[in-house]
Design a protein around this motif. Sequence first.
Motif, mmCIF file in Angstrom:
data_model
loop_
_atom_site.group_PDB
_atom_site.id
_atom_site.type_symbol
_atom_site.label_atom_id
_atom_site.label_comp_id
_atom_site.label_asym_id
_atom_site.label_seq_id
_atom_site.Cartn_x
_atom_site.Cartn_y
_atom_site.Cartn_z
ATOM 1 N N MET A 33 -75.949 32.597 65.871
ATOM 2 C CA MET A 33 -76.100 32.010 64.402
ATOM 3 C C MET A 33 -76.737 31.829 64.000
ATOM 4 N N SER A 34 -77.651 30.744 64.192
ATOM 5 C CA SER A 34 -78.184 29.446 64.035
ATOM 6 C C SER A 34 -79.834 29.757 63.170
ATOM 7 N N LYS A 35 -80.178 30.864 63.722
ATOM 8 C CA LYS A 35 -81.235 31.102 62.751
ATOM 9 C C LYS A 35 -81.058 30.894 61.341
ATOM 10 N N PHE A 36 -80.851 31.452 60.910
ATOM 11 C CA PHE A 36 -80.632 31.932 59.440
ATOM 12 C C PHE A 36 -79.593 30.697 58.350
ATOM 13 N N ASN A 37 -79.521 30.290 57.180
ATOM 14 C CA ASN A 37 -78.864 29.833 56.487
ATOM 15 C C ASN A 37 -77.466 29.914 55.910
ATOM 16 N N LYS A 38 -76.233 29.878 55.847
ATOM 17 C CA LYS A 38 -75.331 31.411 55.035
ATOM 18 C C LYS A 38 -76.722 31.690 54.156
ATOM 19 N N LEU A 64 -78.520 40.356 65.953
ATOM 20 C CA LEU A 64 -77.667 40.723 64.407
ATOM 21 C C LEU A 64 -77.189 41.494 64.551
ATOM 22 N N ASP A 65 -77.109 42.581 65.295
ATOM 23 C CA ASP A 65 -76.006 43.056 64.818
ATOM 24 C C ASP A 65 -74.147 42.775 65.374
ATOM 25 N N TYR A 66 -73.700 41.556 66.321
ATOM 26 C CA TYR A 66 -73.201 40.423 66.214
ATOM 27 C C TYR A 66 -73.150 40.096 65.249
ATOM 28 N N MET A 67 -73.721 39.893 64.331
ATOM 29 C CA MET A 67 -72.898 39.203 63.667
ATOM 30 C C MET A 67 -72.653 39.654 62.275
ATOM 31 N N LEU A 68 -73.814 40.898 61.774
ATOM 32 C CA LEU A 68 -73.183 41.515 60.896
ATOM 33 C C LEU A 68 -71.373 42.039 61.316
ATOM 34 N N TYR A 112 -67.827 43.001 77.014
ATOM 35 C CA TYR A 112 -68.050 40.794 76.824
ATOM 36 C C TYR A 112 -67.756 40.972 74.860
ATOM 37 N N VAL A 113 -68.984 41.609 74.279
ATOM 38 C CA VAL A 113 -69.512 41.887 73.443
ATOM 39 C C VAL A 113 -68.074 42.024 72.355
ATOM 40 N N GLN A 114 -67.434 42.907 72.447
ATOM 41 C CA GLN A 114 -66.265 43.271 71.807
ATOM 42 C C GLN A 114 -64.919 42.328 72.114
ATOM 43 N N VAL A 115 -64.871 42.226 73.712
ATOM 44 C CA VAL A 115 -64.307 40.749 73.375
ATOM 45 C C VAL A 115 -64.661 39.397 72.190
ATOM 46 N N SER A 116 -65.523 39.002 73.269
ATOM 47 C CA SER A 116 -65.908 38.237 71.841
ATOM 48 C C SER A 116 -66.120 38.065 70.413
ATOM 49 N N LEU A 117 -65.903 39.001 70.048
ATOM 50 C CA LEU A 117 -65.412 39.629 68.571
ATOM 51 C C LEU A 117 -64.227 39.544 68.023
ATOM 52 N N GLU A 118 -63.394 39.988 69.176
ATOM 53 C CA GLU A 118 -61.855 40.246 68.814
ATOM 54 C C GLU A 118 -61.437 38.318 68.669
ATOM 55 N N LEU A 119 -62.215 37.422 69.590
ATOM 56 C CA LEU A 119 -61.753 36.310 69.475
ATOM 57 C C LEU A 119 -62.580 35.718 68.427
ATOM 58 N N GLY A 120 -63.179 36.285 67.870
ATOM 59 C CA GLY A 120 -64.030 35.473 66.385
ATOM 60 C C GLY A 120 -65.159 34.315 67.153
ATOM 61 N N LEU A 121 -65.452 34.452 68.477
ATOM 62 C CA LEU A 121 -66.759 33.632 68.742
ATOM 63 C C LEU A 121 -68.002 33.775 67.593
ATOM 64 N N LYS A 122 -68.592 32.712 67.962
ATOM 65 C CA LYS A 122 -69.927 32.397 66.890
ATOM 66 C C LYS A 122 -71.078 33.345 67.725
ATOM 67 N N SER A 123 -70.867 33.268 67.976
ATOM 68 C CA SER A 123 -71.868 33.842 69.122
ATOM 69 C C SER A 123 -72.553 34.363 70.336
ATOM 70 N N SER A 170 -70.454 34.715 77.216
ATOM 71 C CA SER A 170 -71.224 34.918 79.527
ATOM 72 C C SER A 170 -71.782 33.852 79.500
ATOM 73 N N ILE A 171 -71.872 32.556 78.915
ATOM 74 C CA ILE A 171 -72.107 31.424 79.453
ATOM 75 C C ILE A 171 -70.796 31.311 80.236
ATOM 76 N N TRP A 172 -69.432 30.686 79.273
ATOM 77 C CA TRP A 172 -68.222 30.832 80.230
ATOM 78 C C TRP A 172 -68.382 31.508 81.068
ATOM 79 N N LEU A 173 -68.842 32.446 81.044
ATOM 80 C CA LEU A 173 -68.452 33.546 82.693
ATOM 81 C C LEU A 173 -68.758 33.034 84.326
ATOM 82 N N ARG A 174 -70.791 32.293 83.349
ATOM 83 C CA ARG A 174 -71.079 31.506 84.735
ATOM 84 C C ARG A 174 -70.937 31.064 85.080
ATOM 85 N N GLU A 175 -70.767 29.989 83.554
ATOM 86 C CA GLU A 175 -69.960 28.828 84.511
ATOM 87 C C GLU A 175 -68.869 28.239 85.073
#
Length: 158
Positions: free
Chosen positions: A1-6, A37-41, A78-89, A94-99
């Motif tokens: 979500m960093s490509k655009f400003n608020k 974009l879908d995730y951000m919205l 993963y997207v649904q879990v990310s949304l429920e946790l309120g992760l910004k990206s 996915s990065i956490w899982l890979r690491e």
Amino acid sequence: MSKFNKEQKIEIYRKWKDEKISISQLSKTYKTNVANLDYMLRLIDMYGINVLDRPYQVYSKEFKEQAIEQAIFGTKSYVQVSLELGLKSIGTLSIWLREYKENGYNVIIKQKGRPARDQRDSKITQGIGERDPKAERRKLAIAYCERIRKKTEGLGSR
């Protein structure tokens, strides 16, 4: 979500919500990825516009472990879990899982900043050494779940 400003994010959200412009049209207009974009919205829709005001966040080891367990052992994507946790990206989980898999099924919090002068020359390896018994059990459980998923996918394609 960093490509655009608020302000741009709010404008995109208003166009999507009020003017009913589709996500694919918005992604073409603003030249961005449809999934991001879908995730951000969806994130703004769930948590409100105040989610854009949150500063950079550092997550604890326990929070990451719980998120990884939800993603691996749960039935949600993963997207649904990310949304429920309120992760910004969309890619954070996915990065956490890979690491997590790269580090021998251990969650390691990376040190931020530049290493101290005396530590620069010595090579420090993380994640190598004795393994945690809990990590070994999680590794076996993950392998078991992945095997079951492959089997059910194979049965579902027939």
